[in-house]
Write an enzyme that holds these catalytic residues in place. Structure first.
Site, PDB file in Angstrom:
ATOM      1  N   VAL A   1     -17.897  24.081 -14.343  1.00 30.85           N
ATOM      2  CA  VAL A   1     -17.239  24.514 -15.251  1.00 30.85           C
ATOM      3  C   VAL A   1     -16.846  25.892 -14.154  1.00 30.85           C
ATOM      4  O   VAL A   1     -16.246  26.274 -15.053  1.00 30.85           O
ATOM      5  CB  VAL A   1     -18.381  24.681 -16.400  1.00 30.85           C
ATOM      6  CG1 VAL A   1     -18.652  24.092 -17.486  1.00 30.85           C
ATOM      7  CG2 VAL A   1     -19.631  25.701 -15.600  1.00 30.85           C
ATOM      8  N   LYS A   2     -16.542  25.883 -13.291  1.00 32.34           N
ATOM      9  CA  LYS A   2     -16.094  26.738 -12.300  1.00 32.34           C
ATOM     10  C   LYS A   2     -15.185  26.430 -11.959  1.00 32.34           C
ATOM     11  O   LYS A   2     -14.059  25.936 -12.466  1.00 32.34           O
ATOM     12  CB  LYS A   2     -17.102  27.037 -11.434  1.00 32.34           C
ATOM     13  CG  LYS A   2     -18.762  27.374 -11.019  1.00 32.34           C
ATOM     14  CD  LYS A   2     -19.401  28.291 -11.855  1.00 32.34           C
ATOM     15  CE  LYS A   2     -20.863  29.077 -11.686  1.00 32.34           C
ATOM     16  NZ  LYS A   2     -21.239  27.563 -12.031  1.00 32.34           N
TER      17      LYS A   2
END
Length: 388
Positions: free
Chosen positions: A187-188
């Site tokens: 999700v980064k």
């Protein structure tokens, strides 16, 4: 479901990983050094050490700085637990510094007050871990000045912030810190599936972290206690861990780095559009410090609860989730977790962090988010707020 965050995988990314699968090295080959060099060159740091998670990077950073029993590590309450746990892993004690309500980051003024008191009490921290929440950097110049005055080391937890800038320089160059840590979770901003990195400009810290990530073992004769027995010889000269990154992860990281600036620019375009579409609603949008260019990992709104006609934070959150908007809350203040309550922390210890927790919601923010998806988020949020 529109998630709050997700990876962006291209055919080039897939090809890069497949090339490694067909190569001679799945681990400890040429791709990890190549990824390290790509990140170090991009941000302007002297050394980069890739590891299997940002948690691992925080741990070896603390170990390299000789954090241990009898020492203190301070960080923000509004972060993932890893920012604090890394101190406990080393046998140190952990404390927190409350946040600035505008940036949601560790407040330099609160830090200065706490340091003054700690100096009087003889319990100054050995390490402070400012967390660049949502991708917006902390006021690192102020924190660095305090570090110089009080003698503590600084680890920037920039897990959210690769691609962002502070005072027109890339986060990760370690101008104001001893070590900076990035995360490459899916999700980064960029991903290696799982993975992290520690960056530093200090040759000795880099040497120690490289040793610690791989069992404390060296094959470098210059680091050994005696002459090698032969070309097969290695020595364990420290108690290290197995925190290595694989070649597959690094290949994905190298490919993703080519699109980092594009990813961050897209997030800024989405944030500007959110700012416009949310104007006038009973909530506050993220404030950006003029010294910063956020990596914009997260887009966090804060509800103006007195203006919601009795609707609660939880009701708004659950209404969004029920309608297929995968909102999240970053983060539950660490000092309120049961484990940390067992260490003596109590509700009320850090009021700004607790106030933030009662109002914050992370809206979807990722480079693949479409404007149509964003319109759906806004429309659903308006309904959840009772605005039709």
């Amino acid at each position: 479901m529109i998630p709050y965050g997700r990876q962006d995988i291209s055919q080039a990314d897939i090809d890069a990983v497949v090339d490694v699968l067909r190569s001679d090295f799945l681990t400890q080959g040429p791709m990890v050094p190549r990824f390290e060099q790509a990140v170090a060159s991009h941000v302007g740091a002297r050394h980069a050490l890739a590891v299997n998670s940002a948690t691992s990077a925080l741990h070896i950073a603390c170990l390299a700085l000789d954090l241990g029993p009898g020492d203190w590590l301070w960080t923000s309450p509004v972060t993932f637990v890893a920012s604090a746990n890394c101190g406990l892993y080393c046998g140190a004690r952990v404390d927190f510094v409350d946040i600035d309500p505008k940036t949601f980051n560790l407040c330099p003024e609160a830090l200065a007050r706490k340091l003054e008191q700690a100096e009087r009490e003889g319990r100054l921290p050995k390490i402070v871990v400012p967390v660049h929440l949502c991708g917006q950097p902390c006021d690192m110049a102020a924190i660095h000045a305090l570090a110089t005055r009080y003698g503590f080391k600084v680890i920037e937890d920039a897990s959210h912030a690769i691609g962002g800038r502070y005072r027109d320089e890339f986060i990760g160059n370690c101008r104001y810190s001893d070590i900076t840590v990035f995360s490459f979770h899916p999700v980064k901003i960029i991903t290696t599936a799982e993975g992290g990195m520690a960056l530093t400009n200090d040759d000795e810290l880099a040497r120690r972290m490289a040793l610690l990530r791989s069992h404390g073992i060296t094959r470098d004769p210059a680091q050994m206690t005696r002459e090698p027995d032969g070309p097969w010889y290695y020595q364990q000269i420290d108690l290290g861990l197995n925190y290595r990154m694989t070649e597959l992860q690094a290949a994905l990281g190298v490919s993703q780095m080519t699109r980092l600036d594009t990813f961050v620019a897209r997030r800024h375009a989405l944030a500007r559009r959110y700012d416009s579409l949310l104007a006038g609603l009973p909530l506050s949008t993220p404030w950006q410090h003029p010294d910063s260019y956020s990596g914009l990992h997260l887009y966090v709104i804060r509800l103006d609860l007195p203006r919601l006609d009795g609707r609660t934070h939880r009701e708004v959150f659950e209404a969004l989730r029920a309608a297929g908007i995968g909102v999240n809350l970053h983060y539950i203040p660490v000092h309120t977790q049961p484990y940390y309550q067992g260490l003596g922390f109590r509700a009320g210890d850090f009021p700004e962090s607790e106030r933030y927790y009662k109002e914050a919601i992370s809206l979807p923010m990722y480079q693949g988010l479409t404007e149509a998806d964003q319109d759906t988020v806004i429309r659903t949020l308006r309904h959840a707020l009772g605005i039709y």
